[in-house]
Design a protein around this motif. Structure first.
Motif, PDB file in Angstrom:
ATOM      1  N   VAL A  21       0.783  -1.131   0.123  1.00 28.75           N
ATOM      2  CA  VAL A  21       0.196   0.062   0.007  1.00 28.75           C
ATOM      3  C   VAL A  21       0.876   1.290  -0.124  1.00 28.75           C
ATOM      4  N   MET A  66      -6.785  11.001  10.533  1.00 25.99           N
ATOM      5  CA  MET A  66      -5.818   9.706  10.433  1.00 25.99           C
ATOM      6  C   MET A  66      -6.126   9.587   8.876  1.00 25.99           C
ATOM      7  N   GLY A  68      -4.649  11.057   6.558  1.00 26.50           N
ATOM      8  CA  GLY A  68      -5.130  12.422   6.206  1.00 26.50           C
ATOM      9  C   GLY A  68      -4.527  12.770   4.800  1.00 26.50           C
ATOM     10  N   ILE A  73      -9.218  16.994   4.162  1.00 26.66           N
ATOM     11  CA  ILE A  73     -10.104  16.738   5.147  1.00 26.66           C
ATOM     12  C   ILE A  73      -9.708  17.877   6.431  1.00 26.66           C
ATOM     13  N   ASP A  88      -0.450  10.141   8.937  1.00 31.50           N
ATOM     14  CA  ASP A  88      -0.422   9.278   7.545  1.00 31.50           C
ATOM     15  C   ASP A  88       0.766   8.522   7.646  1.00 31.50           C
ATOM     16  N   ILE A  89       0.624   7.337   7.280  1.00 33.88           N
ATOM     17  CA  ILE A  89       1.899   6.581   7.277  1.00 33.88           C
ATOM     18  C   ILE A  89       2.791   6.895   6.288  1.00 33.88           C
ATOM     19  N   ALA A 114       2.401   8.302  10.918  1.00 34.73           N
ATOM     20  CA  ALA A 114       1.697   7.431  12.070  1.00 34.73           C
ATOM     21  C   ALA A 114       1.147   6.253  11.291  1.00 34.73           C
ATOM     22  N   GLU A 117      -2.803   1.573  12.847  1.00 38.17           N
ATOM     23  CA  GLU A 117      -2.742   0.232  13.684  1.00 38.17           C
ATOM     24  C   GLU A 117      -2.103   0.410  14.895  1.00 38.17           C
ATOM     25  N   PHE A 133     -11.273   7.843   3.174  1.00 36.50           N
ATOM     26  CA  PHE A 133     -11.019   6.870   2.004  1.00 36.50           C
ATOM     27  C   PHE A 133      -9.499   6.533   2.600  1.00 36.50           C
ATOM     28  N   GLY A 134      -9.301   6.177   3.818  1.00 29.90           N
ATOM     29  CA  GLY A 134      -8.130   5.673   4.079  1.00 29.90           C
ATOM     30  C   GLY A 134      -8.127   4.284   4.928  1.00 29.90           C
ATOM     31  N   VAL A 138      -5.768  -0.098   5.231  1.00 26.42           N
ATOM     32  CA  VAL A 138      -5.240  -0.617   6.518  1.00 26.42           C
ATOM     33  C   VAL A 138      -5.274  -1.986   6.531  1.00 26.42           C
TER      34      VAL A 138
HETATM   35  N1  SAM Z   1      -7.754  11.089   3.628  1.00 26.42           N
HETATM   36  C1  SAM Z   1      -7.461  11.830   2.439  1.00 26.42           C
HETATM   37  C2  SAM Z   1      -8.255  12.144   1.599  1.00 26.42           C
HETATM   38  O1  SAM Z   1      -9.354  11.889   1.741  1.00 26.42           O
HETATM   39  O2  SAM Z   1      -8.175  12.654   0.279  1.00 26.42           O
HETATM   40  C3  SAM Z   1      -6.257  10.893   1.962  1.00 26.42           C
HETATM   41  C4  SAM Z   1      -6.968   9.348   1.415  1.00 26.42           C
HETATM   42  S1  SAM Z   1      -5.998   8.449   0.285  1.00 26.42           S
HETATM   43  C5  SAM Z   1      -6.885   7.670  -0.496  1.00 26.42           C
HETATM   44  C6  SAM Z   1      -5.617   6.868   1.509  1.00 26.42           C
HETATM   45  C7  SAM Z   1      -4.423   7.604   2.664  1.00 26.42           C
HETATM   46  O3  SAM Z   1      -4.461   6.308   3.688  1.00 26.42           O
HETATM   47  C8  SAM Z   1      -2.832   7.505   1.895  1.00 26.42           C
HETATM   48  O4  SAM Z   1      -2.491   8.757   2.242  1.00 26.42           O
HETATM   49  C9  SAM Z   1      -2.229   6.550   2.811  1.00 26.42           C
HETATM   50  O5  SAM Z   1      -0.902   6.580   2.816  1.00 26.42           O
HETATM   51  C10 SAM Z   1      -2.831   6.240   3.984  1.00 26.42           C
HETATM   52  N2  SAM Z   1      -2.844   5.038   4.752  1.00 26.42           N
HETATM   53  C11 SAM Z   1      -2.996   3.690   4.341  1.00 26.42           C
HETATM   54  N3  SAM Z   1      -2.685   2.657   5.141  1.00 26.42           N
HETATM   55  C12 SAM Z   1      -2.338   3.500   6.541  1.00 26.42           C
HETATM   56  C13 SAM Z   1      -2.102   3.187   7.622  1.00 26.42           C
HETATM   57  N4  SAM Z   1      -1.967   1.885   7.956  1.00 26.42           N
HETATM   58  N5  SAM Z   1      -2.098   4.317   8.702  1.00 26.42           N
HETATM   59  C14 SAM Z   1      -2.186   5.535   8.148  1.00 26.42           C
HETATM   60  N6  SAM Z   1      -2.390   5.949   7.015  1.00 26.42           N
HETATM   61  C15 SAM Z   1      -2.629   5.005   6.202  1.00 26.42           C
END
Ligand code: SAM
Length: 243
Positions: A21, A66, A68, A73, A88-89, A114, A117, A133-134, A138
């Motif tokens: 991912v 989260m 983000g 947002i 965000d990771i 971050a 999880e 959309f996050g 995960v």
């Molecule tokens: N929230 C933003 C938006 O709505 O435009 C970004 C959404 S984007 C589709 C998904 C985000 O989830 C990415 O930036 C990705 O790095 C983050 N992500 C994926 N796995 C994650 C995790 N385990 N912990 C934190 N962030 C994560």
């Protein structure tokens, strides 16, 4: 969690998913915002506005956004005067967000790397937790939901905006054809990255339906859980309270 998890339509080892991912979002980071407009014909802005309206951010409260990413947002939340932490990771997504905030003159946001999880915040730290959309990206969703519950204060609000499954039959077929055939092509032309957009579409299809995901939020400890479908559930806002 089982040993394998979905990565789009593939089943892969759970410990591989987070890295894969990560590769997807590193690859799409620079084109992420323009692609959101191209893929949704600008609709993602309407969904995000409605989401933040539901959160009802207030001046002075602390909100964790989260996953983000590039800040869509967080920018909306911060307009209310809330103290927003964007987590965000993926450092490449955050870097784009930090640039965008600077260009828009939005300061005061805290940007932090971050994994949803395993958060380092103490228990009962935030007034609200948002994830847009996050969550479908995960690896261990129940663990991330429990972390969300842990870091919220009593009376804290959880809100998740995510693609789901539309219950409008004709629309479901049209969307299916569009997303599987056209979105990867748009990704190829606009972002020169067909594979990442194929994953993003496939991951939507593997995400639990609305009642199942609502039950998962309840299982993490949230009460008064609620689902607000948009376009018949193509996109949904899930919410819950910590008491
Ligand atoms: N929230 C933003 C938006 O709505 O435009 C970004 C959404 S984007 C589709 C998904 C985000 O989830 C990415 O930036 C990705 O790095 C983050 N992500 C994926 N796995 C994650 C995790 N385990 N912990 C934190 N962030 C994560």
């Amino acid at each position: 969690m089982s040993d394998t998890v979905s990565f789009g339509y593939q089943e892969i080892a759970a410990d591989e998913k987070t890295a894969r991912v990560g590769t997807v979002f590193t690859s799409v980071a620079r084109s992420y915002d323009i692609m959101n407009d191209a893929m949704s014909a600008g609709m993602h802005r309407v969904w995000k506005d409605r989401f933040v309206k539901r959160v009802k951010p207030r001046e002075g409260e602390s909100i964790l956004d989260m996953a983000g990413g590039t800040g869509d947002i967080a920018f909306r939340l911060a307009a209310s005067g809330a103290a927003v932490t964007v987590a965000d990771i993926n450092p490449d997504m955050l870097a784009v967000g930090i640039d965008r905030a600077a260009k828009r003159g939005i300061d005061g946001l805290v940007w932090t790397e971050a994994n949803a999880e395993s958060l380092t915040y103490p228990d009962r730290f935030f007034d609200a937790y948002t994830i847009a959309f996050g969550i479908r990206n995960v690896t261990d969703i129940p663990v991330a939901l429990r972390e969300a519950h842990r870091v919220l204060k009593r009376g804290g609000r959880f809100f998740c905006l995510e693609f789901s499954t539309t219950l409008w039959p004709g629309f479901a077929d049209i969307y299916d054809a569009y997303s599987h055939h056209l979105v990867p092509q748009i990704g190829k032309i606009v972002a020169r990255d067909e594979d990442s957009y194929r994953y993003l579409i496939e991951s939507i299809r593997r995400f639990p339906d609305m009642p199942t995901f609502e039950a998962m939020i309840g299982a993490a400890g949230f009460v008064q859980t609620r689902v607000e479908p948009m376009l018949g559930g193509l996109v949904a806002i899930h919410s819950g309270w910590k008491i």
